[in-house]
Design an enzyme around this catalytic site. Sequence first.
Site, PDB file in Angstrom:
ATOM      1  N   HIS A 140       0.939  -1.427  -0.358  1.00 14.38           N
ATOM      2  CA  HIS A 140       0.296   0.261  -0.088  1.00 14.38           C
ATOM      3  C   HIS A 140       1.179   0.948  -0.115  1.00 14.38           C
ATOM      4  CE1 HIS A 140      -3.070  -2.685   1.146  1.00 14.38           C
ATOM      5  NE2 HIS A 140      -2.646  -3.252   1.772  1.00 14.38           N
TER       6      HIS A 140
ATOM      7  N   SER B   2      15.109  21.444 -15.992  1.00  8.08           N
ATOM      8  CA  SER B   2      14.689  22.117 -16.041  1.00  8.08           C
ATOM      9  C   SER B   2      14.844  24.121 -17.175  1.00  8.08           C
ATOM     10  CB  SER B   2      13.717  22.826 -14.622  1.00  8.08           C
ATOM     11  OG  SER B   2      12.437  23.844 -14.859  1.00  8.08           O
TER      12      SER B   2
ATOM     13  N   LYS C 201      16.546  21.775 -11.050  1.00  2.00           N
ATOM     14  CA  LYS C 201      15.647  20.112 -10.649  1.00  2.00           C
ATOM     15  C   LYS C 201      17.255  19.494 -10.988  1.00  2.00           C
ATOM     16  CE  LYS C 201      11.808  19.408 -11.115  1.00  2.00           C
ATOM     17  NZ  LYS C 201      10.968  20.401 -11.063  1.00  2.00           N
TER      18      LYS C 201
ATOM     19  N   GLU D  30      10.112   8.543 -16.688  1.00  4.02           N
ATOM     20  CA  GLU D  30       8.328   8.726 -16.777  1.00  4.02           C
ATOM     21  C   GLU D  30       8.010   8.491 -17.767  1.00  4.02           C
ATOM     22  OE1 GLU D  30       8.744  12.645 -13.336  1.00  4.02           O
ATOM     23  OE2 GLU D  30       9.418  13.150 -15.788  1.00  4.02           O
TER      24      GLU D  30
END
Length: 460
Positions: A156, A277, A283, A290
């Site tokens: 979970h 970024s 970043k 992704e």
Amino acid sequence: MSKLWGGRFTKETNQLVETYTASIGYDRRLAFEDIEGSLAHVQMLGECGILPEKDVEQIKAGLHKIAEKIKNGEVAFTVENEDIHMNIEKMLMDEIGPAGGKLHTGRSRNDQVATDMHLYVRKTTKEMIRLISLVQEAIVTKAKENKETMMPGYTHLQRAQPVLFAHHLLAYFWMLERDKERFSDSLKRTDWLPLGAGALAGTTFPIDRERTRELLGFSRIYPNSLDAVSDRDFVLEFLANAAILMAHISRLSEELVLWSSQEFQFIELDDSFCTGSSIMPQKKNPDVPELLRGKTGRVFGNLIGLLTVLKGLPLAYNKDMQEDKEGIFDTADTLEGALKLLAPMIETMKVNREKMFRAVSNDYANATDIADYLAKKGLPFREAHAVIGQIVLYGIQHGKYLLDLTLDEYQSFSSLFEADIFEVLKPEHVVKMRNSAGGTGHAQVAAQLQMAEKQLRTPD
């Protein structure tokens, strides 16, 4: 009429129809499969005495020359010739003259395109199996480097019990092994030859389908000509196998994204697999995992798309079946790119062992071992479970983890606790004791690594 099939028609094809129905924009990828099938077909026609040897040799030489021109980028495919089959046949006639028109003797574009697809799917399936093995090798290498590294195991997405990082990685090895098995098994259905089925009912020429099968290296021919030209189960199976594989890749990608976040900091992906970024200079974005996660949707979509195309088709061939190609080409490209990226990304990622160990230590993930401890001393497990629940609640209320409590505090909950409870609760001991088959104990993970390495050495 300019069309090779135009004898029955009195009007030229509407330009919009020609553009809309042409498949050469994408089925040109089947050029070499189409030539391979044609070479076998014309060889068989010659051996059966259907075509004279002179024509056979002329056609074969012409096909080889066209293949070389395609390889060198010296040909122009045209919409006017609709598809890869008609384009190559037109090139052949331009190359060797009227003899080129004899190539199509005893076959139809229906069994021709089905043959091309079988050849393509067979070749592509074998390539996918090879690429999956490379990812598995990367996983095994990283697992061997982390046989002692401990991390929280989750259910979970909540910390559950400590596991070895090697054990966690190897879970994906076995997922991929099942993917390989699925692809390997599907080759049995892909390895059927439709060539010789004609348009739908066979042919009046005395062809030898078994000889064509031998030349193309197939294991069997379709016993039913209607099925031969209309079957796309092998394409569906490839797409289904690819969808399951992409689901596994997506799950691993999701974990790489989570683990590389500031909240986890369990791993760091190599700079070569990340981007920055445009506005936030600090970043480091895990764009590759992704995108692997995101591209899963298009692979799922290609499977559903073809299922939908096929679900209402009467026998035998229908133009709808032209829609089988773009989806499988897209899936094959997506899958190939994903697997080629995944292996080096795993190989180059850095593992933050200290951060993982702190996450294991500063938690209640060792609570189950206290319940087991009490159960082994004779307390029914359900009662032991309740006792540990109370201890965990006490620890949360007092800002203590289980190893921070004193023996007196433990004994206030049960007189069965003794000083050895602190050894039982050490993360190292928690992991070591899970030595059941397939567990995360060191001995079991070492055995699992041996199994994985043996599996990689076993021919598919």
